[in-house]
Design a protein around this motif. Structure first.
Motif, PDB file in Angstrom:
ATOM      1  N   PHE A 210      28.767 -24.835   5.443  1.00 27.15           N
ATOM      2  CA  PHE A 210      27.953 -24.103   6.406  1.00 27.15           C
ATOM      3  C   PHE A 210      26.490 -24.135   5.955  1.00 27.15           C
ATOM      4  O   PHE A 210      26.175 -23.865   4.792  1.00 27.15           O
ATOM      5  CB  PHE A 210      28.442 -22.650   6.524  1.00 27.15           C
ATOM      6  CG  PHE A 210      29.855 -22.536   7.022  1.00 27.15           C
ATOM      7  CD1 PHE A 210      30.119 -22.473   8.378  1.00 27.15           C
ATOM      8  CD2 PHE A 210      30.922 -22.502   6.135  1.00 27.15           C
ATOM      9  CE1 PHE A 210      31.425 -22.382   8.837  1.00 27.15           C
ATOM     10  CE2 PHE A 210      32.220 -22.406   6.590  1.00 27.15           C
ATOM     11  CZ  PHE A 210      32.473 -22.339   7.952  1.00 27.15           C
ATOM     12  N   PHE A 211      25.623 -24.458   6.933  1.00 29.07           N
ATOM     13  CA  PHE A 211      24.188 -24.532   6.686  1.00 29.07           C
ATOM     14  C   PHE A 211      23.454 -23.740   7.762  1.00 29.07           C
ATOM     15  O   PHE A 211      23.981 -23.476   8.842  1.00 29.07           O
ATOM     16  CB  PHE A 211      23.702 -25.990   6.709  1.00 29.07           C
ATOM     17  CG  PHE A 211      24.278 -26.847   5.624  1.00 29.07           C
ATOM     18  CD1 PHE A 211      23.591 -27.034   4.433  1.00 29.07           C
ATOM     19  CD2 PHE A 211      25.509 -27.474   5.781  1.00 29.07           C
ATOM     20  CE1 PHE A 211      24.115 -27.828   3.424  1.00 29.07           C
ATOM     21  CE2 PHE A 211      26.038 -28.265   4.790  1.00 29.07           C
ATOM     22  CZ  PHE A 211      25.345 -28.447   3.607  1.00 29.07           C
ATOM     23  N   GLU A 212      22.244 -23.373   7.407  1.00 27.70           N
ATOM     24  CA  GLU A 212      21.368 -22.666   8.346  1.00 27.70           C
ATOM     25  C   GLU A 212      20.051 -23.423   8.452  1.00 27.70           C
ATOM     26  O   GLU A 212      19.400 -23.685   7.442  1.00 27.70           O
ATOM     27  CB  GLU A 212      21.126 -21.229   7.870  1.00 27.70           C
ATOM     28  CG  GLU A 212      20.264 -20.412   8.818  1.00 27.70           C
ATOM     29  CD  GLU A 212      20.036 -19.011   8.307  1.00 27.70           C
ATOM     30  OE1 GLU A 212      20.825 -18.113   8.677  1.00 27.70           O
ATOM     31  OE2 GLU A 212      19.078 -18.814   7.537  1.00 27.70           O
ATOM     32  N   GLY A 213      19.705 -23.790   9.668  1.00 26.98           N
ATOM     33  CA  GLY A 213      18.460 -24.504   9.892  1.00 26.98           C
ATOM     34  C   GLY A 213      17.488 -23.662  10.707  1.00 26.98           C
ATOM     35  O   GLY A 213      17.889 -22.945  11.634  1.00 26.98           O
ATOM     36  N   ARG A 214      16.224 -23.743  10.361  1.00 24.46           N
ATOM     37  CA  ARG A 214      15.173 -23.030  11.082  1.00 24.46           C
ATOM     38  C   ARG A 214      14.124 -24.042  11.532  1.00 24.46           C
ATOM     39  O   ARG A 214      13.688 -24.887  10.736  1.00 24.46           O
ATOM     40  CB  ARG A 214      14.521 -21.954  10.207  1.00 24.46           C
ATOM     41  CG  ARG A 214      15.463 -20.804   9.872  1.00 24.46           C
ATOM     42  CD  ARG A 214      14.774 -19.736   9.038  1.00 24.46           C
ATOM     43  NE  ARG A 214      15.648 -18.613   8.776  1.00 24.46           N
ATOM     44  CZ  ARG A 214      15.773 -17.561   9.580  1.00 24.46           C
ATOM     45  NH1 ARG A 214      15.048 -17.500  10.694  1.00 24.46           N
ATOM     46  NH2 ARG A 214      16.592 -16.576   9.274  1.00 24.46           N
ATOM     47  N   SER A 215      13.736 -23.909  12.810  1.00 25.28           N
ATOM     48  CA  SER A 215      12.781 -24.877  13.347  1.00 25.28           C
ATOM     49  C   SER A 215      12.165 -24.332  14.631  1.00 25.28           C
ATOM     50  O   SER A 215      12.828 -23.604  15.386  1.00 25.28           O
ATOM     51  CB  SER A 215      13.484 -26.207  13.629  1.00 25.28           C
ATOM     52  OG  SER A 215      12.597 -27.112  14.271  1.00 25.28           O
ATOM     53  N   PRO A 216      10.906 -24.690  14.908  1.00 27.13           N
ATOM     54  CA  PRO A 216      10.312 -24.326  16.206  1.00 27.13           C
ATOM     55  C   PRO A 216      11.014 -25.014  17.368  1.00 27.13           C
ATOM     56  O   PRO A 216      10.973 -24.522  18.500  1.00 27.13           O
ATOM     57  CB  PRO A 216       8.856 -24.802  16.072  1.00 27.13           C
ATOM     58  CG  PRO A 216       8.612 -24.910  14.605  1.00 27.13           C
ATOM     59  CD  PRO A 216       9.921 -25.289  13.998  1.00 27.13           C
ATOM     60  N   PHE A 217      11.664 -26.151  17.095  1.00 26.73           N
ATOM     61  CA  PHE A 217      12.354 -26.869  18.164  1.00 26.73           C
ATOM     62  C   PHE A 217      13.659 -26.179  18.576  1.00 26.73           C
ATOM     63  O   PHE A 217      14.256 -26.558  19.574  1.00 26.73           O
ATOM     64  CB  PHE A 217      12.651 -28.300  17.722  1.00 26.73           C
ATOM     65  CG  PHE A 217      11.412 -29.073  17.362  1.00 26.73           C
ATOM     66  CD1 PHE A 217      10.551 -29.521  18.341  1.00 26.73           C
ATOM     67  CD2 PHE A 217      11.101 -29.333  16.034  1.00 26.73           C
ATOM     68  CE1 PHE A 217       9.403 -30.225  18.017  1.00 26.73           C
ATOM     69  CE2 PHE A 217       9.958 -30.038  15.693  1.00 26.73           C
ATOM     70  CZ  PHE A 217       9.111 -30.486  16.685  1.00 26.73           C
ATOM     71  N   ALA A 218      14.099 -25.190  17.775  1.00 33.70           N
ATOM     72  CA  ALA A 218      15.294 -24.432  18.127  1.00 33.70           C
ATOM     73  C   ALA A 218      14.970 -23.199  18.955  1.00 33.70           C
ATOM     74  O   ALA A 218      15.858 -22.374  19.199  1.00 33.70           O
ATOM     75  CB  ALA A 218      16.047 -24.019  16.853  1.00 33.70           C
ATOM     76  N   CYS A 219      13.719 -23.091  19.423  1.00 33.04           N
ATOM     77  CA  CYS A 219      13.324 -21.940  20.237  1.00 33.04           C
ATOM     78  C   CYS A 219      13.558 -22.179  21.718  1.00 33.04           C
ATOM     79  O   CYS A 219      13.593 -21.234  22.495  1.00 33.04           O
ATOM     80  CB  CYS A 219      11.854 -21.602  19.991  1.00 33.04           C
ATOM     81  SG  CYS A 219      11.501 -21.112  18.278  1.00 33.04           S
ATOM     82  N   GLY A 220      13.665 -23.420  22.098  1.00 30.51           N
ATOM     83  CA  GLY A 220      13.929 -23.730  23.499  1.00 30.51           C
ATOM     84  C   GLY A 220      12.679 -23.665  24.351  1.00 30.51           C
ATOM     85  O   GLY A 220      11.611 -23.211  23.935  1.00 30.51           O
ATOM     86  N   GLY A 221      12.815 -24.144  25.577  1.00 30.26           N
ATOM     87  CA  GLY A 221      11.703 -24.158  26.511  1.00 30.26           C
ATOM     88  C   GLY A 221      12.199 -24.506  27.900  1.00 30.26           C
ATOM     89  O   GLY A 221      13.383 -24.357  28.219  1.00 30.26           O
ATOM     90  N   VAL A 222      11.284 -25.001  28.728  1.00 29.53           N
ATOM     91  CA  VAL A 222      11.596 -25.371  30.105  1.00 29.53           C
ATOM     92  C   VAL A 222      11.943 -26.842  30.144  1.00 29.53           C
ATOM     93  O   VAL A 222      11.257 -27.671  29.534  1.00 29.53           O
ATOM     94  CB  VAL A 222      10.398 -25.085  31.038  1.00 29.53           C
ATOM     95  CG1 VAL A 222      10.722 -25.497  32.469  1.00 29.53           C
ATOM     96  CG2 VAL A 222      10.043 -23.608  30.978  1.00 29.53           C
ATOM     97  N   HIS A 223      13.019 -27.158  30.844  1.00 26.29           N
ATOM     98  CA  HIS A 223      13.416 -28.550  30.980  1.00 26.29           C
ATOM     99  C   HIS A 223      12.452 -29.257  31.912  1.00 26.29           C
ATOM    100  O   HIS A 223      12.421 -29.003  33.113  1.00 26.29           O
ATOM    101  CB  HIS A 223      14.847 -28.636  31.523  1.00 26.29           C
ATOM    102  CG  HIS A 223      15.419 -30.017  31.430  1.00 26.29           C
ATOM    103  ND1 HIS A 223      16.585 -30.396  32.066  1.00 26.29           N
ATOM    104  CD2 HIS A 223      14.982 -31.133  30.774  1.00 26.29           C
ATOM    105  CE1 HIS A 223      16.840 -31.657  31.801  1.00 26.29           C
ATOM    106  NE2 HIS A 223      15.876 -32.119  31.035  1.00 26.29           N
TER     107      HIS A 223
END
Length: 332
Positions: A210-223
């Protein structure tokens, strides 16, 4: 007219929202949240080989896959998102060599390597948690020991003539095998200066990691692809709807209220007729002015006179002769 325009605009907005919420084909390593309908694209988190990565990433030192320190596990992990690791593997244990190029997470001890998951480009949601799951790695320790015991047992009973009993271990072997797998929980890091990072959380019986990743790309947005029209296109549609409402509503008003027929049903008929006459006159002026530049014959040309022309000429000569005679008599 205004309520009709508002209704049409509401229909356009509703159609765009329905398109955004509908099921559409997504690119690899992208997903839409079923709860918030936000769009997540994890492709920027993927590390590429040096031959495919751009010069900017090379300058920032973003070469190679992502690394996570194992701490008390006595091994460090190498992981890539939605793709195989950049490093070339040569000693992966208990995994078919054809699958080495598809390994997305592994650890090594000494010169030996253990794969803890193969490539997967389909992130999923478990509730509100964004998960990336890799499976099909090297054999788990329990499975490898069981397979060894099965082989040892097969060697002992090799002299048995019962073919049915000899086939049972081979049939039961795939069901007893367990392979290493990896689960990565991706969390949003909204800090403008934040960068993608991954950390090791736990390992269950050396089989599930098990790992935990943090990233601005995991914040989501508008398609972006769900928007069939850009800002300019939306403005153009609004203008077209306004013009359509103007002409349709004006024609209905002129026909039912003013009792007009023919072209006079158009709203502001006098204005449009004046504009048409203006352009017609301008066209005539331009064509007539251009006609002067057309090539034409130069010089004199003799005009042939017919019978009437001859008579007219003789009549003029008689008149001139009579005038001359009168002048002479007047002088005498």
């Amino acid at each position: 007219m205004i309520p009709l325009l508002s209704t049409l605009l509401l229909l356009v907005a509703t159609a765009q929202h329905a398109l955004a919420a509908s099921d559409i084909a997504l690119k690899p390593c992208t997903v839409i949240s079923p709860t918030s309908e936000r769009f997540f694209d994890l492709n920027p988190m993927r590390r590429l080989p040096p031959s495919e990565s751009d010069s900017k990433k090379k300058k920032e030192g973003e070469e190679g896959s992502w690394h996570a320190k194992g701490y008390d596990y006595n091994a460090n992990f190498t992981i890539n998102f939605c793709g195989p690791v950049v490093e070339e593997l040569d000693e992966v244990q208990e995994l078919d060599e054809k699958l080495w190029r598809n390994v997305s997470a592994f650890y090594e001890r000494g010169s030996k390597q253990w794969a803890i998951g193969l490539e997967n480009s389909e992130p999923i949601f478990r509730g509100r948690k964004l998960i990336l799951n890799y499976t099909g790695g090297s054999l788990c320790p329990s499975s490898s020991s069981k397979s060894k015991r099965a082989l040892d047992t097969r060697e002992i009973i090799e002299g048995d003539d019962d073919d049915d009993d000899a086939d049972k271990p081979s049939k039961e072997k795939p069901s007893s095998e367990r392979r290493k797998s990896t689960v990565i929980s991706l969390l949003c890091d909204s800090d403008p200066l934040a960068k993608t990072s991954i950390s090791f959380v736990a390992a269950v019986d050396d089989c599930a990691y098990f790992f935990e990743g943090r990233s601005p790309f995991a914040c989501g947005g508008v398609h972006q692809e769900t928007q069939a029209l850009g800002p300019g296109g939306v403005f153009g549609v609004m203008v077209m709807i306004a013009v359509l409402v103007y002409f349709v509503g004006g024609c209905v008003y002129q026909r039912t209220v003013m009792h007009q027929r023919g072209w006079r049903q158009l709203p502001n008929y006098a204005m449009w007729a004046g504009i048409w006459r203006f352009f017609s006159d301008m066209f005539i002026i331009l064509t007539s002015s251009c006609a002067r530049f057309m090539p034409s014959r130069r010089g004199y040309s003799r005009v042939s006179l017919g019978q009437d022309g001859g008579r007219r000429g003789r009549r003029n000569e008689d008149e001139d002769r009579l005038i001359d005679n009168l002048d002479e008599e007047w002088d005498d």
